[in-house]
Design an enzyme around this catalytic site. Structure first.
Site, mmCIF file in Angstrom:
data_model
loop_
_atom_site.group_PDB
_atom_site.id
_atom_site.type_symbol
_atom_site.label_atom_id
_atom_site.label_comp_id
_atom_site.label_asym_id
_atom_site.label_seq_id
_atom_site.Cartn_x
_atom_site.Cartn_y
_atom_site.Cartn_z
ATOM 1 N N HIS A 121 0.814 -1.221 0.000
ATOM 2 C CA HIS A 121 0.000 0.000 0.000
ATOM 3 C C HIS A 121 0.847 1.270 0.000
ATOM 4 O O HIS A 121 0.372 2.336 0.360
ATOM 5 C CB HIS A 121 -0.976 -0.010 1.188
ATOM 6 C CG HIS A 121 -2.020 -1.082 1.093
ATOM 7 N ND1 HIS A 121 -2.893 -1.401 2.103
ATOM 8 C CD2 HIS A 121 -2.329 -1.928 0.070
ATOM 9 C CE1 HIS A 121 -3.694 -2.385 1.715
ATOM 10 N NE2 HIS A 121 -3.359 -2.732 0.490
ATOM 11 N N SER A 196 -7.130 -7.902 9.231
ATOM 12 C CA SER A 196 -8.504 -8.403 9.326
ATOM 13 C C SER A 196 -8.860 -9.256 8.108
ATOM 14 O O SER A 196 -9.872 -9.946 8.118
ATOM 15 C CB SER A 196 -9.471 -7.225 9.425
ATOM 16 O OG SER A 196 -9.258 -6.354 8.339
HETATM 17 N N1 APR Z 1 -1.342 -7.784 17.252
HETATM 18 C C1 APR Z 1 -1.820 -8.401 16.141
HETATM 19 N N2 APR Z 1 -3.003 -8.098 15.589
HETATM 20 C C2 APR Z 1 -3.740 -7.136 16.163
HETATM 21 C C3 APR Z 1 -3.309 -6.434 17.309
HETATM 22 C C4 APR Z 1 -2.052 -6.798 17.868
HETATM 23 N N3 APR Z 1 -1.569 -6.205 18.954
HETATM 24 N N4 APR Z 1 -4.257 -5.535 17.640
HETATM 25 C C5 APR Z 1 -5.233 -5.648 16.724
HETATM 26 N N5 APR Z 1 -4.941 -6.623 15.830
HETATM 27 C C6 APR Z 1 -5.703 -7.076 14.662
HETATM 28 C C7 APR Z 1 -7.192 -6.845 14.723
HETATM 29 O O1 APR Z 1 -7.841 -7.898 15.449
HETATM 30 C C8 APR Z 1 -7.557 -6.851 13.241
HETATM 31 O O2 APR Z 1 -7.804 -8.170 12.789
HETATM 32 O O3 APR Z 1 -5.274 -6.336 13.557
HETATM 33 C C9 APR Z 1 -6.292 -6.337 12.563
HETATM 34 C C10 APR Z 1 -6.383 -4.936 11.991
HETATM 35 O O4 APR Z 1 -7.333 -4.921 10.970
HETATM 36 P P1 APR Z 1 -7.543 -3.649 10.003
HETATM 37 O O5 APR Z 1 -7.598 -2.406 10.837
HETATM 38 O O6 APR Z 1 -8.671 -3.977 9.092
HETATM 39 O O7 APR Z 1 -6.161 -3.572 9.234
HETATM 40 P P2 APR Z 1 -5.668 -4.227 7.874
HETATM 41 O O8 APR Z 1 -6.130 -5.634 7.766
HETATM 42 O O9 APR Z 1 -4.222 -3.923 7.789
HETATM 43 O O10 APR Z 1 -6.442 -3.343 6.821
HETATM 44 C C11 APR Z 1 -6.010 -3.356 5.504
HETATM 45 O O11 APR Z 1 -7.262 -1.349 5.004
HETATM 46 O O12 APR Z 1 -7.592 0.654 6.140
HETATM 47 C C12 APR Z 1 -7.067 0.068 4.978
HETATM 48 O O13 APR Z 1 -5.204 0.579 3.662
HETATM 49 C C13 APR Z 1 -5.583 0.319 4.977
HETATM 50 O O14 APR Z 1 -3.744 -1.176 4.860
HETATM 51 C C14 APR Z 1 -5.011 -1.014 5.431
HETATM 52 C C15 APR Z 1 -6.014 -2.001 4.866
#
Ligand code: APR
Length: 254
Positions: A121, A196
């Site tokens: 990204h 997620s």
């Molecule tokens: N360690 C590991 N995982 C964690 C922790 C932690 N300490 N705290 C939270 N999580 C998990 C949550 O349970 C969730 O499943 O991290 C995940 C974060 O999910 P999202 O916020 O949806 O992030 P991501 O999957 O990276 O989203 C992808 O979406 O917002 C856009 O471009 C942005 O790159 C991002 C993309």
């Protein structure tokens, strides 16, 4: 006493020739980096992602988008990689080939010391121009606190500069994405940390690997859209689970 899943995961990792670590926002959580939506607080509470993180939003209000990313870039100055990032770096000493494929734009894997990081990204610390994506020389820093985007200095371009990140509705950089698929398809083990699994195409990478025989291990405090398709689920924050996993790998009999 280690759980059987932890021992299983450690054994898979120890025997892997090629490992991919796929990370998302959760991997940076313990560094104190708010997720995109969590960051929409305070001054920014009245804005939405369409205004702040789309090409249309930028065209409508370039100073607003510039200031939002300027603020997020300043926040990064105050944070450090966490134990999870460092555990991922340690894997490089244990396995022949390790690639980190990240959806994060914060550069924390590189700051921790990971050598091979594929940024799906983009990066909040790089800039390119809106019209032609001319990349700003990374050695020439853009100062904090500008109220509007500077102009591209390439030839006579003068298009507005923007953060070199992928906004909603934009395609991922082809090279990074194809590298991501190739790494996953060749991997023996894919460690999926803190995502997620709902944002495509990143979410399909682990399964492209699995179809070619990769073993999938997920690390997350919560079950996700990916959990059912993974071979092992290690529940907990990356900053705790990953260092424990590395210890378990080191403690296995040769
Ligand atoms: N360690 C590991 N995982 C964690 C922790 C932690 N300490 N705290 C939270 N999580 C998990 C949550 O349970 C969730 O499943 O991290 C995940 C974060 O999910 P999202 O916020 O949806 O992030 P991501 O999957 O990276 O989203 C992808 O979406 O917002 C856009 O471009 C942005 O790159 C991002 C993309």
């Amino acid at each position: 006493m280690l759980s059987t899943s932890m021992v299983d995961a450690a054994a898979r990792i120890k025997n892997a020739g090629r490992l991919v670590v796929l990370t998302g926002a959760g991997a940076s959580k313990e560094s104190g980096i708010p997720t995109f939506r969590d960051a929409l607080t305070g001054l920014w509470a009245n804005y939405n992602p369409e205004e702040l993180a789309t090409p249309e939003g930028f065209l409508r209000n370039p100073p607003l988008v510039w200031q939002w990313y300027d603020w997020r870039r300043q926040q990064l100055q105050e944070v450090q990689p966490n134990k999870g990032h460092y555990a991922i770096v340690e894997l490089e000493g244990l396995i022949d080939h390790v690639a980190v494929i990240t959806q994060n734009v914060d550069g924390l894997h590189q700051r921790a010391g990971s050598k091979d990081v594929v940024e799906l990204h983009g990066s909040i610390e790089r800039f390119s121009c809106f019209d032609h994506r001319h990349l700003k020389d990374p050695m020439q820093k853009i100062e904090f606190g500008l109220t509007e985007p500077p102009l591209c200095s390439y030839d006579n371009c003068r298009s507005k500069m923007r953060p070199d990140v992928i906004w909603f509705g934009e395609a991922l950089p082809e090279e990074a994405l194809s590298r991501g698929f190739v790494e996953c398809e060749k991997a023996d083990v894919i460690l999926v940390v803190g995502t997620s699994g709902i944002v495509q195409p990143a979410a399909s990478l682990p399964f492209a690997g699995k179809r070619r025989g990769a073993f999938l291990i997920e690390v997350n405090p919560e079950e996700t859209a990916l959990t059912d398709g993974c071979d092992l689920f290690l529940k907990g924050p990356g900053g705790e689970v990953l260092p424990a996993l590395i210890e378990a790998v080191k403690n296995l009999e040769p």
